[in-house]
Design an enzyme around this catalytic site. Structure first.
Site, PDB file in Angstrom:
ATOM      1  N   SER A  44      37.761  44.277  39.358  1.00 38.20           N
ATOM      2  CA  SER A  44      38.542  43.261  38.377  1.00 38.20           C
ATOM      3  C   SER A  44      37.485  42.882  37.356  1.00 38.20           C
ATOM      4  O   SER A  44      36.466  42.721  37.370  1.00 38.20           O
ATOM      5  CB  SER A  44      39.027  42.138  39.173  1.00 38.20           C
ATOM      6  OG  SER A  44      39.698  41.269  38.297  1.00 38.20           O
ATOM      7  N   TYR A  69      37.034  34.759  44.597  1.00 34.18           N
ATOM      8  CA  TYR A  69      37.803  35.855  44.087  1.00 34.18           C
ATOM      9  C   TYR A  69      37.036  36.621  43.117  1.00 34.18           C
ATOM     10  O   TYR A  69      36.592  37.938  43.715  1.00 34.18           O
ATOM     11  CB  TYR A  69      39.250  35.596  43.461  1.00 34.18           C
ATOM     12  CG  TYR A  69      40.008  36.873  43.052  1.00 34.18           C
ATOM     13  CD1 TYR A  69      40.289  37.905  43.866  1.00 34.18           C
ATOM     14  CD2 TYR A  69      39.953  37.321  41.700  1.00 34.18           C
ATOM     15  CE1 TYR A  69      40.822  39.274  43.629  1.00 34.18           C
ATOM     16  CE2 TYR A  69      40.394  38.493  41.135  1.00 34.18           C
ATOM     17  CZ  TYR A  69      40.835  39.396  42.104  1.00 34.18           C
ATOM     18  OH  TYR A  69      41.392  40.734  41.841  1.00 34.18           O
TER      19      TYR A  69
END
Ligand code: NDP
Ligand code: 8X3
Length: 250
Positions: A136, A149
């Protein structure tokens, strides 16, 4: 020669679109996820010769082993592993975050990904295959509430680069795909099912679509065998990087 893809997180978002992209092009696909009804829908669409459903929680190493041991003959020779299953939970700052949510992200995005990769490395080396890891932009750029995250995705990116080094000379290719904002079930999951929050985030932004990432994975997987894309960061045009924040004493 028919090639075989194993992809996690095949029941939604990037994963489901990627199954559709590869299966419709004639690949055999092992589609993994917890929601067996959605995997069955993929079997119904592509047939049991093309699509094998593997329903298990990726955090459960015994269930993962059982699913891999149960792969039918035609689905065992995996050429491409796409480590896609993952999630973000919560957007609270670290000091107010839920520790159980942190652990679930670590267990899913890091531990399960490493476990599955370790399990499939002998096959991938034997077949001079490829590992495509879905990381990501959160691996590369911090934002408030991204804490664990982002940390898990930084692992995914760095693990990918480390695998590249270790697999030197094997012919196995490794890529870290680092998408920006994409409209999937990601925000619904992150917010615990808040559809309004999900809709508001994506409204008017022309986010990345699941098909965009499926096409990117397809391109990377089908490059000539002498080429390796190490890292690929993709964002919607509507999203860009902003500056630092400064807290001033009153
Ligand atoms: P979705 O929520 O739409 O899909 C997530 C997938 O992960 C589902 O198929 C889900 O399957 C699977 N999954 C989650 N937890 C588990 C588990 N414990 N066991 C097995 N499967 C699990 O999100 P996306 O498609 O957006 O996410 C795919 C990947 O892309 C993730 O790694 C995410 O971090 C990453 N990403 C997403 C971005 C975005 O903006 N959407 C941007 C950058 C990266 P099931 O629930 O059936 O088990
Ligand atoms: C998902 C993208 O920016 O919401 O990985 O973290 S972001």
């Amino acid at each position: 020669m028919t090639r075989t893809l194993l992809i996690t997180g095949a029941t939604a978002g990037f994963g489901r679109a990627t199954v559709e992209r590869f299966a419709s092009a004639g690949w055999r696909v092992v589609a993994c996820g917890r929601r067996a009804d959605r995997l069955q829908a993929l079997v119904d669409a592509y047939g049991p010769e093309r699509l094998h459903p593997a329903a298990f929680d990726i955090r459960d190493a015994d269930a993962m082993d059982a699913a891999l041991d149960a792969l039918p003959e035609g689905f065992r020779d995996i050429d491409v592993l796409v480590n896609n299953a993952g999630l973000a939970l919560g957007t609270a700052p670290a000091q107010r975050a839920d520790l159980m949510q942190w652990r679930q992200m670590i267990d899913t995005n890091i531990t399960a990904l490493a476990t599955l990769t370790h399990r499939l490395l002998p096959t991938l080396i034997a077949r001079r295959g490829a590992i495509l890891n879905v990381s990501s932009i959160a691996a590369n750029w911090p934002y408030p509430g991204g804490n664990v995250y982002g940390g898990t995705k930084a692992f995914v990116t760095q693990f990918s680069l480390g695998l590249r080094s270790d697999l030197h000379g094997t012919g196995v290719r490794v890529t870290s795909i680092e998408p920006g904002m994409a409209e999937t079930e990601f925000t619904l999951v992150r917010t615990g099912g808040d559809q309004a929050a999900s809709d508001a985030l994506y409204a008017g932004a022309h986010p990345i679509t699941p098909a965009d990432i499926a096409e990117t994975l397809w391109w990377v997987a089908n490059l000539p065998p002498h080429l390796n894309v190490n890292r690929l960061e993709v964002m919607p045009v509507s999203q860009s990087l902003a500056g630092f924040q400064i807290h001033r004493e009153a």
